[in-house]
Design a protein around this motif. Structure first.
Motif, PDB file in Angstrom:
ATOM      1  N   SER A  67      -4.270  -3.407  25.807  1.00 46.62           N
ATOM      2  CA  SER A  67      -3.726  -2.830  24.569  1.00 46.62           C
ATOM      3  C   SER A  67      -3.089  -3.903  23.693  1.00 46.62           C
ATOM      4  N   ALA A  91      -5.847  -5.244  21.662  1.00 44.04           N
ATOM      5  CA  ALA A  91      -6.317  -4.281  20.658  1.00 44.04           C
ATOM      6  C   ALA A  91      -5.332  -4.218  19.496  1.00 44.04           C
ATOM      7  N   ALA A 111      -5.923   0.406  16.941  1.00 38.28           N
ATOM      8  CA  ALA A 111      -5.302   0.781  18.214  1.00 38.28           C
ATOM      9  C   ALA A 111      -4.646   2.151  18.097  1.00 38.28           C
ATOM     10  N   ARG A 112      -4.022   2.404  16.950  1.00 42.13           N
ATOM     11  CA  ARG A 112      -3.360   3.698  16.744  1.00 42.13           C
ATOM     12  C   ARG A 112      -4.400   4.817  16.720  1.00 42.13           C
ATOM     13  N   TYR A 113      -5.515   4.562  16.030  1.00 41.86           N
ATOM     14  CA  TYR A 113      -6.573   5.577  15.956  1.00 41.86           C
ATOM     15  C   TYR A 113      -7.250   5.779  17.309  1.00 41.86           C
ATOM     16  N   ALA A 114      -7.105   4.810  18.218  1.00 46.52           N
ATOM     17  CA  ALA A 114      -7.672   4.989  19.551  1.00 46.52           C
ATOM     18  C   ALA A 114      -6.706   5.744  20.450  1.00 46.52           C
ATOM     19  N   GLY A 115      -5.573   6.167  19.903  1.00 50.77           N
ATOM     20  CA  GLY A 115      -4.617   6.934  20.691  1.00 50.77           C
ATOM     21  C   GLY A 115      -3.748   6.083  21.595  1.00 50.77           C
ATOM     22  N   LEU A 116      -3.647   4.776  21.321  1.00 49.37           N
ATOM     23  CA  LEU A 116      -2.771   3.930  22.125  1.00 49.37           C
ATOM     24  C   LEU A 116      -1.331   4.068  21.618  1.00 49.37           C
ATOM     25  N   PRO A 117      -0.365   4.078  22.547  1.00 50.01           N
ATOM     26  CA  PRO A 117       1.042   4.160  22.122  1.00 50.01           C
ATOM     27  C   PRO A 117       1.512   2.799  21.620  1.00 50.01           C
ATOM     28  N   ARG A 123       5.313   1.770  21.833  1.00 46.41           N
ATOM     29  CA  ARG A 123       5.794   1.554  23.198  1.00 46.41           C
ATOM     30  C   ARG A 123       5.313   0.210  23.727  1.00 46.41           C
ATOM     31  N   ARG A 124       4.051  -0.107  23.421  1.00 48.35           N
ATOM     32  CA  ARG A 124       3.487  -1.376  23.896  1.00 48.35           C
ATOM     33  C   ARG A 124       4.208  -2.562  23.258  1.00 48.35           C
TER      34      ARG A 124
END
Lengths: 500, 353
Positions: B208, B211, B219-225, B228-229
């Motif tokens: 992540s 990404a 990355a946001r559109y892939a649903g990654l937090p 938080r990362r």
């Protein structure tokens, strides 16, 4: 009779496999407002880019004031008096009106003294000519959008523009601002300038234009004097009659309601009071013009701009996604419109792109498992027929259609409970387009509810079991699948039914 | 990508490996080391080998490198997310003071003081994280602020005058003795290096980071937090800076407010030299380690050259050469692009006058 200001004959242009223009004829007379009309993707933007020298046509001829021009660049287009006013004026916000005009018009000698008096008098003169009441000393940042457009027009006139192209100039204007702009357009016409006027709003075209040309699928459908045509005829010309592509037939046997929106709204996204149901196995098309609020609705469902009114029920369960993370957890998959910025991470390998949304399930303990990842990627590469050198090729190395399939694979890997597709075939060549349509059908057949957003009217008509039409952030109608194009276009344009 | 997969045919794989940034850097490092071994080692009048080539000197380099090396490890995930943390050097200073103060002024035991210091480092990293993720401020500005803040706090606590010394010998062993044949802190560094390597190259978190670095929106559109990362990398950087502070204190036997002054710049230099893109996404932990080693060998090797010793110019020369090394490495990485641009292309059609 003097030769037309601009004459285009059989202009053609392809991008990769996609044919944007197939043979466009167009002419513009001095002192004329000539409206250019067509659905999204009919070829208007490509035409404008060719006329302003940004793209070179593959075939066809361009004559400016009767003279054959065989290579138009932005600089030569400018020199020949062609200017384009865009929706979002490209001015320097921190400089004054006078300085902005000067920057466009003065050839810069590095150490020349600035002739402030000359600058001012020229700015005042140009602004007066278009009847704009703008102080030359105002900072552009402080001007409203239409005032900035007026400054652009002043620049164009100052550069001696004879052909002024206006691309959806009223899209972000209020009623009052529109009237100001219309007055300027009429003023331009009186002074012998030719105006190419692009708009989706039929009432504007009838109020302003002398002639109207309709484009469809990259071809000129016809040019008519405005007095000789009515709205119904224009709509008919825009949508055409026959389908240009064969769509796989729907085999939907929709069962229970999978998605239900009740008065969904979000002030930030400009979406108000949207209610509809999508059944499992159904393809629900969302039609509308660009800016009608369809992508905004998708962003609400995907948690990117959370709803502030109404309710979303997914398989009977009320959900309220406040972030994409929550939406994904709820089983919502969103294949976004802007493939290169949002759909895939161009620099990451295909395999990494495909597992980005399923990391938690595929790698439950957080450790990457290369074999599992590779086999998932290979499976989707085979299943969706993605043309690539292998799972390790960066997504950016693929063609548009194959990038779209990678984006789709990423979401199919999540085994979603709702699939939202936003312009899934935009900028995709014909072959890949057909494949994507077959994939959508197959997914629907497996019981997945699909929300299909598309500006490609034949695609919406050919693929959808039912069609919701949006306009100005509202759902203005739900039509059965197989509805005719007029009905959809009329609803999208806000015309009353029954005229056709 | 940094993790090669053995799919391409062997000869091409070799070529690709040879053209990788890390490989080139490794060759530079080896050449550097051999040169200093040859030019910086001598035998004194009593017949004892002295200079660069001795084991003692090599261990010395290792000791002096651990703290900057730790900071470079801390910065690698941060820079992979296209962020930056300028505050790690100042935080090292603050944590050294906190550690000294907790032990001497508060009277805590060494292990407890250590634990609290590490917590303090993570909390300071958390401050950066909150400012960057919740307030959406640019990392450069946030950490420029905390860069001053942390150093200022360290100076305020000590009023610029107090130096904590007289630590127990058991603690000093961490920075001055050997364990299992190596300097004690080298083991801490090795452990951190392996841990960060695994994090970056073998976990979904590391994936992540890349990404996010390549495309935060993607990355946001892939649903990654994403937030938080990002918070994680800054908190981790603070924690590692605190580890470096403890080791620093043990090595010098004293904690002062100016501990780690300017270290962040050396650490960033090492990361970038190691091939991590300052724009995020691309890079590797082993590259960072090679970058740290190349700088450390250069610095200490110069100091052992007879001519440099005679001129007493080790500091100046190492500054110049580190800078030159970085610029050469960066230039080398864009040469392929420039070459491809210079290749003859079909002439553009002549435009109408």
């Amino acid at each position: 009779m003097a030769p037309p200001l601009l004459e285009l004959r059989q202009l053609a242009k392809s991008f990769g496999g996609a044919r944007a223009l197939r043979g466009v004829d167009f002419d513009l007379q001095a002192g004329e407002v000539h409206a250019l009309l067509g659905e999204n993707g009919a070829g208007k933007s490509t035409l404008i880019k060719i006329v302003t020298g940004a793209h070179q046509p593959d075939r066809g001829t361009i004559r400016v004031a009767g003279e054959l021009v065989d290579h138009l660049t932005p600089a030569t287009a400018h020199a020949r008096g062609i200017a384009c006013i865009y929706q979002q004026p490209a001015l320097f916000p921190d400089l004054t009106v006078m300085e902005n005009i000067a920057l466009r018009l003065e050839a810069g000698a590095p150490f020349a003294r600035v002739d402030w008096k000359g600058r001012r008098s020229r700015a005042v003169e140009l602004l007066r000519r278009i009847g704009a009441e703008i102080s030359p000393d105002a900072e552009v940042r402080s001007l409203s959008m239409p005032e900035q457009q007026l400054v652009e027009i002043a620049c164009a006139l100052g550069a001696g523009a004879r052909i002024v192209i206006m691309d959806e100039p009223t899209a972000s204007l209020t009623q009052k601002e529109q009237h100001l702009l219309f007055a300027v357009v009429r003023e331009l016409r009186r002074s012998g300038v030719g105006v190419i006027y692009i708009s989706h709003r039929l009432e504007e075209i009838f109020a302003l234009a002398d002639r109207v040309t309709v484009l469809r699928d990259g071809e000129t459908v016809g040019t008519n004097p405005i007095a000789a045509i009515n709205e119904a005829a224009l709509i008919r010309m825009m949508v055409g009659r026959e389908m240009t592509q064969i769509y796989p037939p729907s085999e939907a046997a929709p069962t229970e309601v999978a998605l239900e929106l009740r008065s969904l709204g979000c002030a930030e996204a400009g979406v108000t009071d949207v209610s509809f149901q999508v059944r499992a196995g159904e393809v629900f098309g969302l039609a509308g013009l660009v800016g009608a609020g369809r992508t905004e609705l998708a962003r609400i469902l995907f948690g990117l701009t959370p709803a502030d009114a109404g309710e979303i029920r997914l398989h009977g369960q009320v959900i309220h996604p406040r972030s994409a993370v929550e939406a994904v957890a709820a089983g919502i998959a969103y294949v976004p419109e802007d493939r290169r910025r949002h759909g895939v991470v161009l620099e990451l390998p295909i395999a990494h792109n495909m597992t980005l949304a399923v990391q938690r399930r595929l790698f439950p303990r957080g450790w990457l498992r290369t074999e599992a990842e590779q086999s998932l990627a290979l499976e989707f590469i085979r299943d969706l027929a993605i043309k690539c050198t292998g799972p390790d090729a960066p997504a950016g190395s693929l063609s548009g259609g194959n990038q779209q399939k990678v984006s789709l694979a990423r979401w199919l890997a999540t085994k979603p409970r709702l699939l939202i597709l936003d312009e899934p075939t935009q900028g995709v060549d014909v072959g890949a387009k057909g494949e994507i349509h077959r994939i959508i059908r197959r997914l629907a057949r497996s019981g997945l509810p699909v929300l299909l957003i598309s500006s490609d009217l034949p695609e919406i008509l050919g693929m959808s079991d039912r069609i919701g039409v949006m306009r100005a952030g509202r759902l203005v109608g739900v039509l059965p699948g197989g509805s005719d194009a007029h009905a959809v276009m009329a609803a999208a344009l806000g015309q009353e039914q029954g005229a056709a | 990508m940094s993790v090669a997969t053995p799919t391409s045919p062997a000869p091409r794989a070799w070529l690709a490996l040879l053209r990788r940034h890390e490989t080139i850097l490794l060759l530079v490092l080896v050449a550097e080391w051999l040169f200093f071994y040859w030019a910086g080692t001598s035998t004194n009048r009593r017949g004892v080998v002295v200079g660069f080539g001795t084991l003692d000197r090599q261990f010395d380099i290792l000791r002096h490198t651990c703290e900057i090396g730790l900071l470079a490890l801390a910065l690698t995930p941060v820079i992979l997310t296209a962020g930056i943390d300028l505050s790690v050097g100042s935080l090292l200073g603050l944590c050294a003071i906190v550690f000294g103060g907790l032990w001497r002024d508060v009277g805590l035991s060494i292990p407890l003081a250590m634990a609290l210091t590490l917590t303090c480092g993570a909390a300071a990293g958390g401050l950066n994280a909150v400012l960057i993720t919740a307030l959406r401020l640019p990392p450069l500005i946030v950490t420029l602020g905390t860069f001053s803040l942390f150093r200022g706090l360290a100076e305020a606590i000590t009023r610029g005058a107090v130096t904590y010394t007289d630590f127990p010998t058991g603690f000093l062993a961490l920075g001055q003795e050997r364990a299992l044949g190596l300097p004690t802190q080298a083991w801490v560094f090795a452990f951190a290096a392996v841990a960060v390597w695994l994090l970056v190259h073998r976990t979904t978190l590391g994936r992540s980071f890349r990404a996010i670095g390549f495309s935060p929106e993607g990355a946001r559109y892939a649903g990654l937090p994403v937030n938080r990362r990002l918070a994680f990398v800054y908190i981790l950087a603070g924690f590692i800076a605190a580890v470096a502070a403890v080791i620093y204190t043990a090595r010098l036997g004293q904690a002062k407010a100016d501990a780690g002054l300017g270290y962040e710049l050396f650490a960033i230099t090492a990361v970038v030299l190691g091939g991590t893109s300052i724009f995020g996404g691309a890079g590797s932990v082993h590259g960072t380690l090679l970058g740290v080693a190349a700088i450390a060998v250069l610095k200490n090797g110069l100091a052992s050259l007879p001519i440099v010793i005679r001129l007493n110019a080790a500091e100046e020369l190492s500054g110049v050469l580190t800078g030159a090394l970085l610029l050469v490495a960066l230039t080398a990485s864009v040469i392929p692009r420039i070459v491809s641009r210079l290749r003859p292309r079909p002439a553009p059609p002549v435009s109408v006058p």
